[in-house]
Design an enzyme around this catalytic site. Structure first.
Site, mmCIF file in Angstrom:
data_model
loop_
_atom_site.group_PDB
_atom_site.id
_atom_site.type_symbol
_atom_site.label_atom_id
_atom_site.label_comp_id
_atom_site.label_asym_id
_atom_site.label_seq_id
_atom_site.Cartn_x
_atom_site.Cartn_y
_atom_site.Cartn_z
ATOM 1 N N SER A 31 0.699 -1.182 -0.052
ATOM 2 C CA SER A 31 -0.065 -0.175 0.172
ATOM 3 C C SER A 31 0.843 1.336 -0.003
ATOM 4 C CB SER A 31 -0.906 0.004 1.213
ATOM 5 O OG SER A 31 -1.911 1.205 1.172
ATOM 6 N N HIS A 51 -2.756 7.093 -4.686
ATOM 7 C CA HIS A 51 -2.803 5.880 -3.767
ATOM 8 C C HIS A 51 -2.897 4.730 -4.546
ATOM 9 C CE1 HIS A 51 -5.966 2.961 -2.211
ATOM 10 N NE2 HIS A 51 -4.902 2.761 -1.336
ATOM 11 N N HIS A 80 -6.532 7.157 -16.934
ATOM 12 C CA HIS A 80 -7.701 6.339 -17.254
ATOM 13 C C HIS A 80 -7.404 5.497 -18.626
ATOM 14 C CE1 HIS A 80 -10.844 7.043 -14.276
ATOM 15 N NE2 HIS A 80 -10.271 7.994 -14.130
#
Length: 305
Positions: free
Chosen positions: A92, A106, A145
Site C-alpha cells: 500500500s 494511492h 484512465h
C-alpha cells in the site's frame, strides 16, 4: 511454491521497483526502511521518504500478517468466515507531492487467505489505484484512465468499466457529497481463478508506474505560490477525512491490532482545515469541483477530439 508465496514475492519486488523510481525522480531524498513485527503474527517493512525535491512525503509499505479471528471490518462482509484463521499480504502506498500541481496518489494490491482446521476456505485478491489532483489537467486525467483501460483490456470488455465504477463508488466522501479525486480502479473479493486473478493484480501493480510517474515528470516543475500551497493543504484535509472515516484498509488494520504507525502513514505530513471555506467563483480552485464526481473521462475526451 505456494500461491501465497508467489503473491508475496511479487509484492516485495513491486515495492522495490516503485521505490527505485521514486528516488530517481526525486533526486534528493531516499527511503528509510523500518522492519517491524506484529505480536499476533507476521510483520512487514515500511518505507518512508520525506522532504524531497519532488515528494513532501512518499510512504509505501509491505505487510504479511496473520491472525486467528477476523476483525469486524472483514467478517461483517463475510460472516461465514467469522472465527477462521487468516493471513494477508499487501503493498500500500500514498504519495504526497510537494508541488500542488502534482496529484496525490494511492495504490493498494493485496491477497487474503482464510483457513479453518488447516484447510483453505477462502482466498481473494483486492486493490486498485486512484488519483487525487488539486489543480487538475484533463491531459493527466485522460492519461491515467487510458492506462487503466488498457491494462484491463486482456481481462474482458467489461473489466475497466466495472472497476472504474467500483472506484467511483468507493472513494466517496458521503458527508461532503464529492469523490476523493478522479478515480481509477478498485476491486475486491476477486476469487474466480487464481492464475487469471493474479495476472490482473500484477497488471494493476505494474500499470501504476505507467499511469502515475509520467504525470509527476510533467508537472513537478510547475511554478506555484502561497495561494496554491494553501489550497493544497486545505484539500489534503479531505484525504484525512476519507482515510479515517471510510477506508476499509485503515479500519481493518486498526481493528486487527495492526501497527498504527504503518497504517496511518498514509496521512499527509501537513494539512489545514478552514471553517466555511468556498473558493472564488471562476477561480482555478473552484474548477476542481467539476472533477469530484463520476465522469466518463475517456468518452468525453473522444468527443472533444
Amino acid at each position: 511454491m505456494s500461491h501465497f508465496d508467489r503473491v508475496r514475492d511479487y509484492l516485495t519486488a513491486l515495492q522495490d521497483r516503485i521505490c527505485n523510481v521514486v528516488e530517481t525522480i526525486d533526486g534528493q531524498s531516499h527511503f528509510h526502511q523500518d522492519h517491524w513485527q506484529r505480536t499476533e503474527g507476521g510483520g512487514g517493512r515500511t518505507r518512508l521518504l520525506r522532504d524531497g525535491a519532488v515528494f513532501e512525503q512518499a510512504a509505501i509499505g509491505f505487510s504479511d500478517v496473520c491472525g486467528t479471528h477476523l476483525p469486524p471490518s472483514a467478517s461483517v462482509r463475510r460472516p461465514e468466515l467469522a472465527g477462521a484463521n487468516w493471513r494477508a499480504c499487501g503493498v500500500s502506498l500514498v504519495f504526497h507531492p510537494k508541488n500542488p500541481f502534482v496529484p496525490t496518489t494511492h495504490l493498494n494490491v493485496r491477497y487474503f487467505r482464510a483457513e479453518r482446521e488447516g484447510k483453505q476456505v477462502a482466498a481473494w485478491f483486492g486493490g486498485g489505484f486512484d488519483l487525487t489532483p488539486f489543480y487538475p489537467f484533463d491531459e493527466d486525467v485522460v492519461h491515467w484512465h487510458t492506462v487503466a483501460r488498457d491494462l484491463c483490456a486482456p481481462f474482458g470488455d467489461e473489466r475497466y468499466a466495472a472497476h472504474k465504477r467500483w472506484c467511483d463508488e468507493y472513494f466517496v466522501l458521503r458527508h461532503r457529497n464529492e469523490t476523493r479525486g478522479v478515480g481509477g480502479l478498485f476491486f475486491d473479493d476477486l476469487d474466480k481463478d487464481f492464475e487469471r486473478d493474479f495476472d490482473y493484480q500484477r497488471a494493476v501493480g505494474d500499470g501504476f508506474l505507467d499511469a502515475y510517474f509520467p504525470i509527476v515528470t510533467r508537472r513537478h516543475d510547475t511554478p506555484y505560490g502561497d495561494r496554491e500551497r494553501a489550497f493544497q493543504l486545505y484539500r489534503r484535509g479531505r484525504y484525512v477525512e476519507f482515510n479515517l472515516l471510510f477506508d476499509r484498509g485503515t479500519l481493518f488494520g486498526l481493528q486487527s491490532g495492526g501497527r498504527a504507525e504503518s497504517i496511518l502513514i498514509s496521512l499527509p505530513p501537513l494539512v489545514r482545515w478552514e471553517y466555511g471555506y468556498h473558493p472564488l467563483p471562476g477561480s482555478a480552485e473552484a474548477r476542481l469541483a467539476d472533477y469530484l464526481l463520476p465522469r466518463d473521462w475517456l468518452e468525453e475526451s473522444r468527443i472533444c477530439e
